[in-house]
Design a protein around this motif. Structure first.
Motif, PDB file in Angstrom:
ATOM      1  N   ALA A   1      25.792  37.635  41.587  1.00  0.00           N
ATOM      2  CA  ALA A   1      27.226  37.530  41.389  1.00  0.00           C
ATOM      3  C   ALA A   1      27.974  37.682  42.709  1.00  0.00           C
ATOM      4  O   ALA A   1      27.583  38.455  43.578  1.00  0.00           O
ATOM      5  CB  ALA A   1      27.694  38.610  40.407  1.00  0.00           C
ATOM      6  N   MET A   2      29.054  36.915  42.852  1.00  0.00           N
ATOM      7  CA  MET A   2      29.954  37.100  43.990  1.00  0.00           C
ATOM      8  C   MET A   2      30.772  38.367  43.767  1.00  0.00           C
ATOM      9  O   MET A   2      31.394  38.528  42.718  1.00  0.00           O
ATOM     10  CB  MET A   2      30.906  35.915  44.116  1.00  0.00           C
ATOM     11  N   ALA A   3      30.796  39.236  44.753  1.00  0.00           N
ATOM     12  CA  ALA A   3      31.580  40.462  44.628  1.00  0.00           C
ATOM     13  C   ALA A   3      33.071  40.206  44.792  1.00  0.00           C
ATOM     14  O   ALA A   3      33.888  41.043  44.405  1.00  0.00           O
ATOM     15  CB  ALA A   3      31.112  41.486  45.658  1.00  0.00           C
ATOM     16  N   GLY A   4      33.443  39.044  45.331  1.00  0.00           N
ATOM     17  CA  GLY A   4      34.848  38.741  45.574  1.00  0.00           C
ATOM     18  C   GLY A   4      35.465  37.780  44.585  1.00  0.00           C
ATOM     19  O   GLY A   4      36.595  37.305  44.794  1.00  0.00           O
ATOM     20  N   PHE A   5      34.754  37.482  43.490  1.00  0.00           N
ATOM     21  CA  PHE A   5      35.330  36.676  42.414  1.00  0.00           C
ATOM     22  C   PHE A   5      34.630  37.108  41.135  1.00  0.00           C
ATOM     23  O   PHE A   5      33.669  36.485  40.681  1.00  0.00           O
ATOM     24  CB  PHE A   5      35.134  35.180  42.664  1.00  0.00           C
ATOM     25  N   ILE A   6      35.117  38.200  40.561  1.00  0.00           N
ATOM     26  CA  ILE A   6      34.407  38.817  39.448  1.00  0.00           C
ATOM     27  C   ILE A   6      35.420  39.510  38.529  1.00  0.00           C
ATOM     28  O   ILE A   6      36.337  40.188  38.993  1.00  0.00           O
ATOM     29  CB  ILE A   6      33.348  39.809  39.971  1.00  0.00           C
ATOM     30  N   PHE A   7      35.258  39.295  37.234  1.00  0.00           N
ATOM     31  CA  PHE A   7      36.092  39.957  36.243  1.00  0.00           C
ATOM     32  C   PHE A   7      35.346  41.164  35.708  1.00  0.00           C
ATOM     33  O   PHE A   7      34.219  41.052  35.212  1.00  0.00           O
ATOM     34  CB  PHE A   7      36.439  39.007  35.094  1.00  0.00           C
ATOM     35  N   LEU A   8      35.975  42.324  35.804  1.00  0.00           N
ATOM     36  CA  LEU A   8      35.400  43.583  35.357  1.00  0.00           C
ATOM     37  C   LEU A   8      36.176  44.058  34.140  1.00  0.00           C
ATOM     38  O   LEU A   8      37.305  44.546  34.268  1.00  0.00           O
ATOM     39  CB  LEU A   8      35.471  44.623  36.477  1.00  0.00           C
ATOM     40  N   ASN A   9      35.592  43.890  32.973  1.00  0.00           N
ATOM     41  CA  ASN A   9      36.262  44.320  31.760  1.00  0.00           C
ATOM     42  C   ASN A   9      36.232  45.845  31.679  1.00  0.00           C
ATOM     43  O   ASN A   9      35.318  46.477  32.195  1.00  0.00           O
ATOM     44  CB  ASN A   9      35.580  43.709  30.535  1.00  0.00           C
ATOM     45  N   ALA A  10      37.233  46.421  31.040  1.00  0.00           N
ATOM     46  CA  ALA A  10      37.348  47.880  30.998  1.00  0.00           C
ATOM     47  C   ALA A  10      36.529  48.461  29.853  1.00  0.00           C
ATOM     48  O   ALA A  10      37.049  49.118  28.952  1.00  0.00           O
ATOM     49  CB  ALA A  10      38.812  48.292  30.872  1.00  0.00           C
ATOM     50  N   THR A  11      35.229  48.215  29.891  1.00  0.00           N
ATOM     51  CA  THR A  11      34.315  48.812  28.917  1.00  0.00           C
ATOM     52  C   THR A  11      33.640  50.021  29.545  1.00  0.00           C
ATOM     53  O   THR A  11      33.621  50.187  30.768  1.00  0.00           O
ATOM     54  CB  THR A  11      33.219  47.811  28.489  1.00  0.00           C
ATOM     55  N   SER A  12      33.073  50.861  28.715  1.00  0.00           N
ATOM     56  CA  SER A  12      32.382  52.036  29.244  1.00  0.00           C
ATOM     57  C   SER A  12      31.185  51.630  30.093  1.00  0.00           C
ATOM     58  O   SER A  12      30.851  52.292  31.078  1.00  0.00           O
ATOM     59  CB  SER A  12      31.930  52.949  28.098  1.00  0.00           C
ATOM     60  N   TRP A  13      30.535  50.521  29.732  1.00  0.00           N
ATOM     61  CA  TRP A  13      29.373  50.050  30.499  1.00  0.00           C
ATOM     62  C   TRP A  13      29.795  49.627  31.908  1.00  0.00           C
ATOM     63  O   TRP A  13      29.129  49.954  32.901  1.00  0.00           O
ATOM     64  CB  TRP A  13      28.707  48.877  29.768  1.00  0.00           C
ATOM     65  N   THR A  14      30.900  48.885  32.002  1.00  0.00           N
ATOM     66  CA  THR A  14      31.391  48.478  33.319  1.00  0.00           C
ATOM     67  C   THR A  14      31.793  49.689  34.142  1.00  0.00           C
ATOM     68  O   THR A  14      31.461  49.790  35.330  1.00  0.00           O
ATOM     69  CB  THR A  14      32.606  47.542  33.179  1.00  0.00           C
ATOM     70  N   TYR A  15      32.485  50.617  33.524  1.00  0.00           N
ATOM     71  CA  TYR A  15      32.963  51.786  34.263  1.00  0.00           C
ATOM     72  C   TYR A  15      31.802  52.597  34.821  1.00  0.00           C
ATOM     73  O   TYR A  15      31.826  53.019  35.984  1.00  0.00           O
ATOM     74  CB  TYR A  15      33.839  52.667  33.362  1.00  0.00           C
TER      75      TYR A  15
END
Length: 353
Positions: A232-246
């Motif tokens: 994954a590109m670190a500069g074009f990424i959607f991070l959803n506010a789920t507990s797993w992402t956090y």
């Protein structure tokens, strides 16, 4: 679109069990965390909660949330900067979240100002700027944007100064660590983050794709399209506010903080965020949705004719796989992907015209 951080329920447990079995994910998950993960909603946090800092997290906050050429001052081996998000950043994020349910986030300093202006000209017609926050690391960049277009969401979060640097050098890696810390503070208050960079051309609005995938943890573009082992590109990424992402992002921050501390102590070297991020994406069992490889491209699009021969119109092309701001600007102009006048004061076009 409500980016609530909630995956679909009903068949959720069966789906997760099957998916995590295929991914080799075997880590034990606390039942309370899993329940929270399935039910987390974007709720209005109180002003008191909003101002809690990431290094002093309260239980209240915890329960609510459970490429690239940049510029800054060359790193010196001194005590690492302790980042504490100011109230202006957090209040601006909360305001944008109320409009869209997420924030589009971009980082810059003065050395990147013209690239950022060109990107703003590029996307002005796409109705994304009201949801975009520009985080400037020096006061010169802050005022350069504010005085150019007063309606932009611009916040000053100081770090270093405006000196240039190159991909993967120590100062660059330190800047990426700073970016990770800021994003961590936003995920910490249950706000989804679409992290983008200005060295890219948007030929269509990618939010039309992001909106389709609100039930996953991460939406990403492959930096190595066509390969089985995607990164994954670190500069074009959607991070959803789920507990797993956090939890994953918290581990990324902690690991980069350790590396940074060792560097400043003279016992180690810096490291970029992308390699560690991709390792954690694999090991932490996140649900990731890859954007279509025939519409979202890395900078290889400029170098490989076979990618340009794909019949579909590209949505986003990253201006990476090239080092140096001047080189990026020159390539963008060569392909009519530059939208800022020579005076740097006016826009000269956008894809909607």
């Amino acid at each position: 679109m409500d980016y609530s951080g909630q995956r679909s329920v009903g068949s959720e447990d069966k789906m997760n069990e099957s998916w995590r079995a295929r991914s080799g994910f075997e880590a034990e998950v606390d039942p309370a965390d899993r329940k929270l993960y399935q039910t987390t909603k974007y709720e209005k946090l109180s002003p008191t909660t909003l101002l809690v800092l990431p290094d002093h997290r309260s239980q209240e906050i915890r329960q609510h949330s459970l490429s690239r050429s940049m510029v800054t001052k060359p790193a010196t081996k001194s005590t690492p900067t302790k980042l504490e998000p100011n109230s202006g950043l957090l209040s601006t994020v909360e305001k944008i979240k109320g409009l869209k349910g997420l924030v589009i986030m971009q980082f810059l300093n003065l050395g990147y100002i013209n690239m950022t202006k060109s990107w703003i000209c590029n996307v002005e017609c796409m109705n994304v700027l009201p949801f975009t926050i520009f985080i400037t690391s020096d006061s010169q960049a802050y005022w350069a944007l504010r005085e150019w277009k007063a309606h932009l969401n611009v916040v000053l979060q100081k770090f270093g100064d405006s000196k240039s640097m190159k991909f993967q050098e120590d100062a660059y890696n330190e800047f990426m660590c700073y970016r990770v810390r800021v994003v961590d503070s936003i995920l910490n208050i249950s706000v989804a983050v679409f992290l983008v960079e200005s060295d890219a051309v948007w030929l269509a609005n990618p939010m039309d794709f992001i909106d389709r995938y609100s039930n996953v943890d991460i939406v990403a573009t492959a930096n190595n399209a066509g390969r089985e082992n995607k990164r994954a590109m670190a500069g074009f990424i959607f991070l959803n506010a789920t507990s797993w992402t956090y939890r994953m992002w918290k581990k990324l921050r902690e690991r980069l903080d350790q590396i940074s501390a060792a560097y400043h102590n003279g016992t180690g070297r810096t490291a970029g965020d992308m390699g560690i991020l991709n390792g954690l994406i694999k090991t932490e069992g996140l649900k990731i949705q890859w954007l279509p490889e025939d519409q979202f491209f890395s900078g290889q699009w400029y170098r490989k004719p076979e990618l340009r021969d794909i019949p579909k119109q590209p949505v986003v092309i990253q201006n990476n796989y090239i080092v140096g701001n001047d080189q990026k600007e020159e390539r963008a102009k060569q392909w009519n992907h530059w939208f800022l006048s020579n005076s740097t004061k006016e826009c000269i076009g956008n894809p909607c015209r």
